[in-house]
Scaffold this motif. Sequence first.
Motif, PDB file in Angstrom:
ATOM      1  N   ARG A  38       0.820  -1.213   0.000  1.00  0.00           N
ATOM      2  CA  ARG A  38       0.000   0.000   0.000  1.00  0.00           C
ATOM      3  C   ARG A  38       0.856   1.266   0.000  1.00  0.00           C
ATOM      4  O   ARG A  38       0.452   2.279  -0.579  1.00  0.00           O
ATOM      5  N   PHE A  39       2.002   1.227   0.668  1.00  0.00           N
ATOM      6  CA  PHE A  39       2.874   2.398   0.778  1.00  0.00           C
ATOM      7  C   PHE A  39       4.127   2.191  -0.078  1.00  0.00           C
ATOM      8  O   PHE A  39       4.618   1.068  -0.219  1.00  0.00           O
ATOM      9  N   THR A  40       4.642   3.297  -0.606  1.00  0.00           N
ATOM     10  CA  THR A  40       5.877   3.261  -1.372  1.00  0.00           C
ATOM     11  C   THR A  40       6.769   4.413  -0.933  1.00  0.00           C
ATOM     12  O   THR A  40       6.343   5.577  -0.946  1.00  0.00           O
ATOM     13  N   ILE A  41       7.994   4.077  -0.556  1.00  0.00           N
ATOM     14  CA  ILE A  41       8.970   5.097  -0.184  1.00  0.00           C
ATOM     15  C   ILE A  41       9.888   5.362  -1.368  1.00  0.00           C
ATOM     16  O   ILE A  41      10.248   4.437  -2.110  1.00  0.00           O
ATOM     17  N   SER A  42      10.248   6.614  -1.552  1.00  0.00           N
ATOM     18  CA  SER A  42      11.169   6.980  -2.624  1.00  0.00           C
ATOM     19  C   SER A  42      11.960   8.198  -2.181  1.00  0.00           C
ATOM     20  O   SER A  42      11.630   8.837  -1.182  1.00  0.00           O
ATOM     21  N   ARG A  43      13.001   8.518  -2.933  1.00  0.00           N
ATOM     22  CA  ARG A  43      13.822   9.674  -2.581  1.00  0.00           C
ATOM     23  C   ARG A  43      14.384  10.316  -3.834  1.00  0.00           C
ATOM     24  O   ARG A  43      14.525   9.666  -4.877  1.00  0.00           O
ATOM     25  N   ASP A  44      14.713  11.584  -3.694  1.00  0.00           N
ATOM     26  CA  ASP A  44      15.362  12.353  -4.747  1.00  0.00           C
ATOM     27  C   ASP A  44      16.532  13.078  -4.097  1.00  0.00           C
ATOM     28  O   ASP A  44      16.346  14.120  -3.458  1.00  0.00           O
ATOM     29  N   ASN A  45      17.725  12.530  -4.231  1.00  0.00           N
ATOM     30  CA  ASN A  45      18.891  13.104  -3.556  1.00  0.00           C
ATOM     31  C   ASN A  45      19.240  14.488  -4.101  1.00  0.00           C
ATOM     32  O   ASN A  45      19.777  15.323  -3.380  1.00  0.00           O
ATOM     33  N   ALA A  46      18.964  14.722  -5.364  1.00  0.00           N
ATOM     34  CA  ALA A  46      19.245  16.028  -5.948  1.00  0.00           C
ATOM     35  C   ALA A  46      18.437  17.129  -5.270  1.00  0.00           C
ATOM     36  O   ALA A  46      18.865  18.275  -5.181  1.00  0.00           O
ATOM     37  N   LYS A  47      17.257  16.758  -4.798  1.00  0.00           N
ATOM     38  CA  LYS A  47      16.377  17.712  -4.115  1.00  0.00           C
ATOM     39  C   LYS A  47      16.403  17.530  -2.599  1.00  0.00           C
ATOM     40  O   LYS A  47      15.695  18.256  -1.889  1.00  0.00           O
ATOM     41  N   SER A  48      17.180  16.576  -2.116  1.00  0.00           N
ATOM     42  CA  SER A  48      17.240  16.268  -0.682  1.00  0.00           C
ATOM     43  C   SER A  48      15.851  15.972  -0.134  1.00  0.00           C
ATOM     44  O   SER A  48      15.466  16.460   0.933  1.00  0.00           O
ATOM     45  N   MET A  49      15.108  15.175  -0.875  1.00  0.00           N
ATOM     46  CA  MET A  49      13.729  14.872  -0.509  1.00  0.00           C
ATOM     47  C   MET A  49      13.534  13.371  -0.370  1.00  0.00           C
ATOM     48  O   MET A  49      14.165  12.569  -1.054  1.00  0.00           O
ATOM     49  N   VAL A  50      12.618  13.003   0.505  1.00  0.00           N
ATOM     50  CA  VAL A  50      12.144  11.635   0.606  1.00  0.00           C
ATOM     51  C   VAL A  50      10.622  11.688   0.647  1.00  0.00           C
ATOM     52  O   VAL A  50      10.042  12.636   1.189  1.00  0.00           O
ATOM     53  N   TYR A  51       9.993  10.698   0.047  1.00  0.00           N
ATOM     54  CA  TYR A  51       8.543  10.692  -0.083  1.00  0.00           C
ATOM     55  C   TYR A  51       7.962   9.390   0.455  1.00  0.00           C
ATOM     56  O   TYR A  51       8.627   8.353   0.473  1.00  0.00           O
ATOM     57  N   LEU A  52       6.701   9.468   0.836  1.00  0.00           N
ATOM     58  CA  LEU A  52       5.965   8.273   1.212  1.00  0.00           C
ATOM     59  C   LEU A  52       4.598   8.359   0.537  1.00  0.00           C
ATOM     60  O   LEU A  52       3.748   9.155   0.949  1.00  0.00           O
TER      61      LEU A  52
END
Length: 120
Positions: free
Chosen positions: A69-83
């Motif tokens: 149901r949940f997916t974690i991801s990240r964008d190191n260029a933007k220093s972001m992590v998402y759920l």
Amino acid sequence: QVQLVESGGGLVQAGGSLTLSCVVSGRAFSFGSYTMAWYRQAPGKERDFVASINWSGGSTSYADAVKGRFTISRDNAKSMVYLQMNNLKPEDTATYYCKLVWDVTGLTNWGQGTQVTVSA
């Protein structure tokens, strides 16, 4: 100084979706690689692990309660992590926290949390 700020929480009906974001400020990347994770804490309960992702994004881990149901991801260029949270259930109601774990030292940084409320 590295700081973590979460956003994206809110009120949603059961079956709905939300995407949480966490920005890492303070030029964290200049201090080395780090693993990112999401935790959650419901009222009167302990803070529980939800999901984690390594520096490259090639390795993720999920709590059984959120798998599929949940997916974690990240964008190191933007220093972001998402759920990305889909098919939300009332039992997902909690304050969600972003956590940074430095790969070399194991030291951690936490955000202040964002509230997610799922109505039945």
